[in-house]
Scaffold this active site. Structure first.
Site, PDB file in Angstrom:
ATOM      1  N   TYR A 135     -61.917  51.943 -19.298  1.00 20.28           N
ATOM      2  CA  TYR A 135     -62.134  50.540 -19.668  1.00 20.28           C
ATOM      3  C   TYR A 135     -62.272  49.646 -18.436  1.00 20.28           C
ATOM      4  O   TYR A 135     -62.975  48.647 -18.459  1.00 20.28           O
ATOM      5  CB  TYR A 135     -60.952  50.013 -20.487  1.00 20.28           C
ATOM      6  CG  TYR A 135     -61.126  50.127 -21.970  1.00 20.28           C
ATOM      7  CD1 TYR A 135     -61.335  51.361 -22.570  1.00 20.28           C
ATOM      8  CD2 TYR A 135     -61.078  48.997 -22.783  1.00 20.28           C
ATOM      9  CE1 TYR A 135     -61.473  51.463 -23.940  1.00 20.28           C
ATOM     10  CE2 TYR A 135     -61.209  49.088 -24.150  1.00 20.28           C
ATOM     11  CZ  TYR A 135     -61.413  50.322 -24.730  1.00 20.28           C
ATOM     12  OH  TYR A 135     -61.551  50.404 -26.079  1.00 20.28           O
ATOM     13  N   LYS A 190     -56.893  65.158 -22.370  1.00 20.53           N
ATOM     14  CA  LYS A 190     -58.051  66.057 -22.437  1.00 20.53           C
ATOM     15  C   LYS A 190     -58.039  66.852 -21.138  1.00 20.53           C
ATOM     16  O   LYS A 190     -59.020  66.912 -20.389  1.00 20.53           O
ATOM     17  CB  LYS A 190     -59.339  65.229 -22.618  1.00 20.53           C
ATOM     18  CG  LYS A 190     -60.580  66.040 -22.942  1.00 20.53           C
ATOM     19  CD  LYS A 190     -60.593  66.632 -24.342  1.00 20.53           C
ATOM     20  CE  LYS A 190     -61.769  67.581 -24.513  1.00 20.53           C
ATOM     21  NZ  LYS A 190     -61.772  68.296 -25.806  1.00 20.53           N
ATOM     22  N   ASP A 222     -58.796  65.935 -29.252  1.00 20.36           N
ATOM     23  CA  ASP A 222     -59.530  66.373 -30.449  1.00 20.36           C
ATOM     24  C   ASP A 222     -58.568  66.969 -31.478  1.00 20.36           C
ATOM     25  O   ASP A 222     -58.671  66.704 -32.681  1.00 20.36           O
ATOM     26  CB  ASP A 222     -60.674  67.341 -30.088  1.00 20.36           C
ATOM     27  CG  ASP A 222     -60.257  68.470 -29.164  1.00 20.36           C
ATOM     28  OD1 ASP A 222     -59.112  68.463 -28.647  1.00 20.36           O
ATOM     29  OD2 ASP A 222     -61.079  69.389 -28.947  1.00 20.36           O
ATOM     30  N   ASP A 246     -57.486  53.730 -28.149  1.00 17.47           N
ATOM     31  CA  ASP A 246     -58.337  52.846 -28.951  1.00 17.47           C
ATOM     32  C   ASP A 246     -58.798  53.582 -30.207  1.00 17.47           C
ATOM     33  O   ASP A 246     -58.697  53.072 -31.325  1.00 17.47           O
ATOM     34  CB  ASP A 246     -59.545  52.408 -28.107  1.00 17.47           C
ATOM     35  CG  ASP A 246     -60.497  51.523 -28.890  1.00 17.47           C
ATOM     36  OD1 ASP A 246     -60.025  50.619 -29.599  1.00 17.47           O
ATOM     37  OD2 ASP A 246     -61.726  51.744 -28.803  1.00 17.47           O
ATOM     38  N   ASP A 250     -57.141  53.356 -34.396  1.00 19.97           N
ATOM     39  CA  ASP A 250     -57.931  52.994 -35.581  1.00 19.97           C
ATOM     40  C   ASP A 250     -57.810  54.083 -36.649  1.00 19.97           C
ATOM     41  O   ASP A 250     -57.701  53.800 -37.834  1.00 19.97           O
ATOM     42  CB  ASP A 250     -59.420  52.811 -35.228  1.00 19.97           C
ATOM     43  CG  ASP A 250     -59.788  51.350 -34.988  1.00 19.97           C
ATOM     44  OD1 ASP A 250     -58.902  50.578 -34.570  1.00 19.97           O
ATOM     45  OD2 ASP A 250     -60.960  50.987 -35.221  1.00 19.97           O
TER      46      ASP A 250
HETATM   47  C1  IPM Z   1     -58.847  47.032 -29.729  1.00 20.80           C
HETATM   48  C2  IPM Z   1     -60.285  46.624 -29.721  1.00 20.80           C
HETATM   49  C3  IPM Z   1     -60.677  46.248 -28.298  1.00 20.80           C
HETATM   50  C4  IPM Z   1     -60.529  47.501 -27.469  1.00 20.80           C
HETATM   51  C5  IPM Z   1     -62.062  45.613 -28.121  1.00 20.80           C
HETATM   52  C6  IPM Z   1     -62.255  44.408 -29.004  1.00 20.80           C
HETATM   53  C7  IPM Z   1     -62.337  45.253 -26.684  1.00 20.80           C
HETATM   54  O1  IPM Z   1     -61.084  47.626 -30.250  1.00 20.80           O
HETATM   55  O2  IPM Z   1     -57.991  46.211 -29.371  1.00 20.80           O
HETATM   56  O3  IPM Z   1     -58.569  48.172 -30.099  1.00 20.80           O
HETATM   57  O4  IPM Z   1     -61.448  48.324 -27.394  1.00 20.80           O
HETATM   58  O5  IPM Z   1     -59.479  47.668 -26.862  1.00 20.80           O
HETATM   59 MG    MG Z   2     -60.014  49.260 -31.045  1.00 19.46          MG
END
Ligand code: IPM
Ligand code: MG
Length: 362
Positions: A135, A190, A222, A246, A250
Site C-alpha cells: 500500500y 505468503k 490462500d 484488506d 472483507d
Molecule cells: C479498507 C478500504 C481501504 C483499504 C480503501 C478505501 C483505501 O478498502 O479500509 O479496507 O484498502 O484499506
Molecule cells: Mg477494504
C-alpha cells in the site's frame, strides 16, 4: 475528550449522524468537531484531506470516521481521489494497528450466506497492519520496461516491503490481544512465494518467544481464505499484512451476515485512534435513508473503549445494539422474514432508546 467527526461521502454522513446521536445521550464530557473529508472535501477545498481536517484529526483523542469515495471521482489523479484521505490519515497519524472484529450476532445467523452451524457463535479478531506493505511501499509508478517478459512495453509496479520494527510492533499487538482472548494467534503470510512474507513469518516467530502462553500458528493466505469459509471458528486472532488484511477482513465480514455490522479501530502507538465501519461509502444507496448505522455505532463503542477509556459506556452501546436486534428491528441488509424493516434513522433512534432505558435502570 476531543472527538474529530469526519463523515465523508455517500452513506457516511447518514450513519455518522446516528453514531453522534448515540454518543450524545451518554452524557459524557465530549467535545465533538466535524470536518469535511474525501470527495466532499475535494468539492469544497480541492483536496480530499485538507490541512484543516488533518490538523483537527491530529489534535483529537479519537476520530469518528464515516466512509469516503464515489465512482464519479475514479478519473481524478490518484492524489486527489477520496481514498487518499483515509490513506493519508493512516500514514500521518501512524495508525498502524487495525482491529477488525467479526462477530456473528445470534439473531443474525440467518442473514449470512453460510450455514448456521459454520458461523453460529463466531467471534474472531483480524489484526491488519495498516501503514506498510504494498500500500505504501516505494518505489511505485509507471514506466517503460527495460526487462521482464516485454521489454520496451509500458508497465506499472508497486513495492511490497516490511521492515523489522513494523512487523515486531504489530506482532506484539496481536499477541497481547490474544492474551485477553483465547490465546491463539494465526499469522497469515505468503512465505512460500514472497521474500517480504518469509521475513514476516520469521520476525513473528521471534516475537512469539516473548509470549510462551500464546499459541502461534502460521498459515498461507490462500489457505486462510479457504479456511475462513470452511471452518471460521478455528480462528481467534488473525494477524496479517496490509494487503492480505484488506481482503481477508472483507471476506470475514460476510461470515457475520452483513458488512453493515462490522466496526473497526485503527490505533497508533499513543492509543490515538480512528474508528470507522468496515464498509465503504455505498454511493448506490446513499441518500435513501436505508443504510445500516450499526457498524458505525459499534465503532463509536470501540472508540470509547480503546481511546477514551470509557469501557462502561462502550458496554452500554454494545448491549443496546443487542437489545435492538433482539427486538426484531432490521435494516434492509440484515432483514429476513418475520423481522421489522427500519431505516437508518429509526435504527439509530432505537439504539438511543435502548441506552436511555439502561441508564434509567442504573
Ligand atoms: C479498507 C478500504 C481501504 C483499504 C480503501 C478505501 C483505501 O478498502 O479500509 O479496507 O484498502 O484499506
Ligand atoms: Mg477494504
Amino acid at each position: 475528550m476531543k472527538i474529530a467527526v469526519l463523515p465523508g461521502d455517500g452513506i457516511g454522513t447518514e450513519i455518522v449522524a446516528e453514531a453522534v446521536k448515540v454518543l450524545s445521550v451518554l452524557d459524557l464530557p465530549f467535545e465533538m468537531e466535524s470536518a469535511l473529508v474525501g470527495g466532499a472535501a475535494f468539492e469544497a477545498h480541492g483536496h480530499p484531506l485538507p490541512e484543516s481536517t488533518l490538523n483537527l484529526a491530529k489534535a483529537a483523542d479519537a476520530i469518528l470516521f464515516g466512509a469516503v469515495g464515489d465512482w464519479k471521482y475514479d478519473t481524478l489523479d490518484r492524489p486527489l481521489r477520496p481514498e487518499q484521505a483515509i490513506l493519508g490519515l493512516r500514514k500521518n497519524l501512524g495508525l498502524f494497528a487495525n482491529f477488525r472484529p467479526a462477530i456473528c450476532y445470534e439473531q443474525l445467523v440467518g442473514a449470512s450466506s453460510l450455514k448456521p452451524e459454520i458461523i453460529s457463535g463466531l467471534d474472531i479478531l483480524i489484526i491488519r497492519e495498516l501503514t506498510g506493505d504494498i500500500y505504501f511501499g516505494q518505489p511505485r509508478g509507471r514506466r517503460v520496461a527495460t526487462d521482464g517478459h516485454f521489454p520496451g512495453a509500458e508497465e506499472a509496479f508497486d513495492t511490497m516491503r516490511y521492515s523489522r520494527p513494523e512487523i515486531e510492533r504489530i506482532a506484539h499487538v496481536a499477541f497481547q490481544a490474544a492474551r485477553k482472548r483465547s490465546k491463539k494467534v494465526t499469522s497469515v503470510d505468503k512465505a512460500n512465494v514472497l521474500e517480504t512474507f518469509q521475513f514476516w513469518k520469521d520476525v513473528v516467530t521471534e516475537v512469539h518467544a516473548e509470549y510462551p502462553d500464546v499459541e502461534l500458528e502460521h498459515m498461507y493466505v490462500d489457505t486462510a481464505a479457504m479456511q475462513l469459509v470452511r471452518a471460521p471458528k478455528k480462528f481467534d486472532v488473525v494477524v496479517t499484512g496490509n494487503m492480505f488484511g484488506d481482503i481477508l477482513s472483507d471476506e470475514a465480514s460476510m461470515l457475520t451476515g452483513s458488512i453493515g455490522m462490522l466496526p473497526s479501530a485503527s490505533l497508533n502507538a499513543k492509543n490515538q485512534g480512528l474508528y470507522e465501519p468496515s464498509h465503504g461509502s455505498a454511493p448506490d444507496i446513499a441518500g435513501q435513508g436505508i443504510a445500516n448505522p450499526l457498524a458505525t455505532i459499534l465503532s463509536a463503542a470501540m472508540m470509547l473503549r480503546f481511546s477514551l477509556n470509557q469501557p462502561q459506556a462502550a458496554d452500554r452501546i454494545e448491549s443496546a445494539v443487542q437489545d435492538v436486534l433482539a427486538s426484531g428491528l432490521r435494516t434492509v441488509d440484515i432483514w429476513s422474514e418475520g423481522t421489522t424493516k427500519v431505516g437508518t434513522r429509526e435504527m439509530g433512534d432505537a439504539v438511543v432508546v435502548a441506552i436511555t432505558k439502561t441508564i434509567t435502570k442504573g
